[in-house]
Design a protein around this motif. Structure first.
Motif, PDB file in Angstrom:
ATOM      1  N   LYS A  26       0.839  -1.193   0.000  1.00  0.00           N
ATOM      2  CA  LYS A  26       0.000   0.000   0.000  1.00  0.00           C
ATOM      3  C   LYS A  26       0.881   1.252   0.000  1.00  0.00           C
ATOM      4  CE  LYS A  26      -0.400  -0.102   4.982  1.00  0.00           C
ATOM      5  NZ  LYS A  26      -1.246  -0.303   6.126  1.00  0.00           N
ATOM      6  N   SER A  28       0.756   5.846  -0.044  1.00  0.00           N
ATOM      7  CA  SER A  28      -0.002   7.091   0.047  1.00  0.00           C
ATOM      8  C   SER A  28       0.061   7.794  -1.304  1.00  0.00           C
ATOM      9  CB  SER A  28       0.578   7.993   1.130  1.00  0.00           C
ATOM     10  OG  SER A  28       1.853   8.474   0.740  1.00  0.00           O
ATOM     11  N   LEU A  47      -6.033   8.185  -9.249  1.00  0.00           N
ATOM     12  CA  LEU A  47      -6.542   7.346  -8.155  1.00  0.00           C
ATOM     13  C   LEU A  47      -8.067   7.338  -8.133  1.00  0.00           C
ATOM     14  CD1 LEU A  47      -3.977   8.217  -5.356  1.00  0.00           C
ATOM     15  CD2 LEU A  47      -4.270   6.003  -6.479  1.00  0.00           C
ATOM     16  N   LYS A  51     -10.309   4.067  -8.300  1.00  0.00           N
ATOM     17  CA  LYS A  51     -11.316   3.796  -7.268  1.00  0.00           C
ATOM     18  C   LYS A  51     -12.693   3.630  -7.893  1.00  0.00           C
ATOM     19  CE  LYS A  51     -11.113   7.042  -4.307  1.00  0.00           C
ATOM     20  NZ  LYS A  51     -11.006   8.050  -3.270  1.00  0.00           N
ATOM     21  N   GLU A  58      -9.023   2.231  -0.304  1.00  0.00           N
ATOM     22  CA  GLU A  58      -8.245   3.142   0.526  1.00  0.00           C
ATOM     23  C   GLU A  58      -8.490   2.863   1.993  1.00  0.00           C
ATOM     24  OE1 GLU A  58      -9.676   6.939  -0.890  1.00  0.00           O
ATOM     25  OE2 GLU A  58     -11.184   7.011   0.693  1.00  0.00           O
ATOM     26  N   THR A  59      -7.447   3.119   2.772  1.00  0.00           N
ATOM     27  CA  THR A  59      -7.495   2.981   4.213  1.00  0.00           C
ATOM     28  C   THR A  59      -6.944   4.259   4.818  1.00  0.00           C
ATOM     29  OG1 THR A  59      -7.046   0.616   3.976  1.00  0.00           O
ATOM     30  CG2 THR A  59      -6.755   1.563   6.170  1.00  0.00           C
ATOM     31  N   LYS A  60      -7.685   4.829   5.755  1.00  0.00           N
ATOM     32  CA  LYS A  60      -7.227   6.055   6.405  1.00  0.00           C
ATOM     33  C   LYS A  60      -6.494   5.700   7.684  1.00  0.00           C
ATOM     34  CE  LYS A  60     -10.881   8.744   4.403  1.00  0.00           C
ATOM     35  NZ  LYS A  60     -12.005   9.639   4.565  1.00  0.00           N
ATOM     36  N   ILE A  65      -4.017   8.816   3.773  1.00  0.00           N
ATOM     37  CA  ILE A  65      -4.849   7.812   3.107  1.00  0.00           C
ATOM     38  C   ILE A  65      -3.901   6.913   2.333  1.00  0.00           C
ATOM     39  CG2 ILE A  65      -6.639   7.378   1.390  1.00  0.00           C
ATOM     40  CD1 ILE A  65      -7.760  10.157   2.028  1.00  0.00           C
ATOM     41  N   TYR A  66      -4.012   5.626   2.574  1.00  0.00           N
ATOM     42  CA  TYR A  66      -3.182   4.644   1.887  1.00  0.00           C
ATOM     43  C   TYR A  66      -4.047   3.870   0.899  1.00  0.00           C
ATOM     44  CZ  TYR A  66       0.444   5.687   5.236  1.00  0.00           C
ATOM     45  OH  TYR A  66       1.394   6.345   5.978  1.00  0.00           O
ATOM     46  N   TYR A  67      -3.508   3.675  -0.273  1.00  0.00           N
ATOM     47  CA  TYR A  67      -4.215   2.985  -1.345  1.00  0.00           C
ATOM     48  C   TYR A  67      -3.655   1.578  -1.504  1.00  0.00           C
ATOM     49  CZ  TYR A  67      -5.947   7.619  -2.209  1.00  0.00           C
ATOM     50  OH  TYR A  67      -6.540   8.837  -2.036  1.00  0.00           O
TER      51      TYR A  67
END
Length: 92
Positions: A26, A28, A47, A51, A58-60, A65-67
């Motif tokens: 993952k 950013s 991105l 998405k 994505e994860t915050k 925010i990480y993709y």
């Protein structure tokens, strides 16, 4: 997920490169921008397209925010392609 959105998303070479990058781990948006020497706005656009096609999630975490890659969509596309090829083989 729609096949047309997926194919449109992966038709761009920058987005394919982003997917390759996310295959490893993952990242950013900033890390992606540094790797490709792109503006934050350009990375954000790419991105958002990925998405929209559900190719990345994505994860915050704190202020970041990480993709990450969503491999289930690729599995669905491969199944669709395989089935498409199977129908073609039945005609012969």
């Amino acid at each position: 997920m729609g096949i047309s959105e997926t194919l449109k998303a992966i038709s761009d070479p920058v987005r394919r490169d982003i997917l390759e990058m996310l295959k490893e781990d993952k990242k950013s948006a900033g890390e992606i921008a540094e790797k490709f020497n792109l503006t934050n706005a350009t990375v954000s656009y790419h991105l958002s397209q990925l998405k929209k096609a559900d190719l990345v999630g994505e994860t915050k975490y704190k202020n970041f925010i990480y993709y990450h890659l969503n491999v289930s969509v690729f599995e669905e596309v491969l199944i669709w392609i395989y089935q498409l090829g199977g129908r073609e083989n039945e005609k012969n």
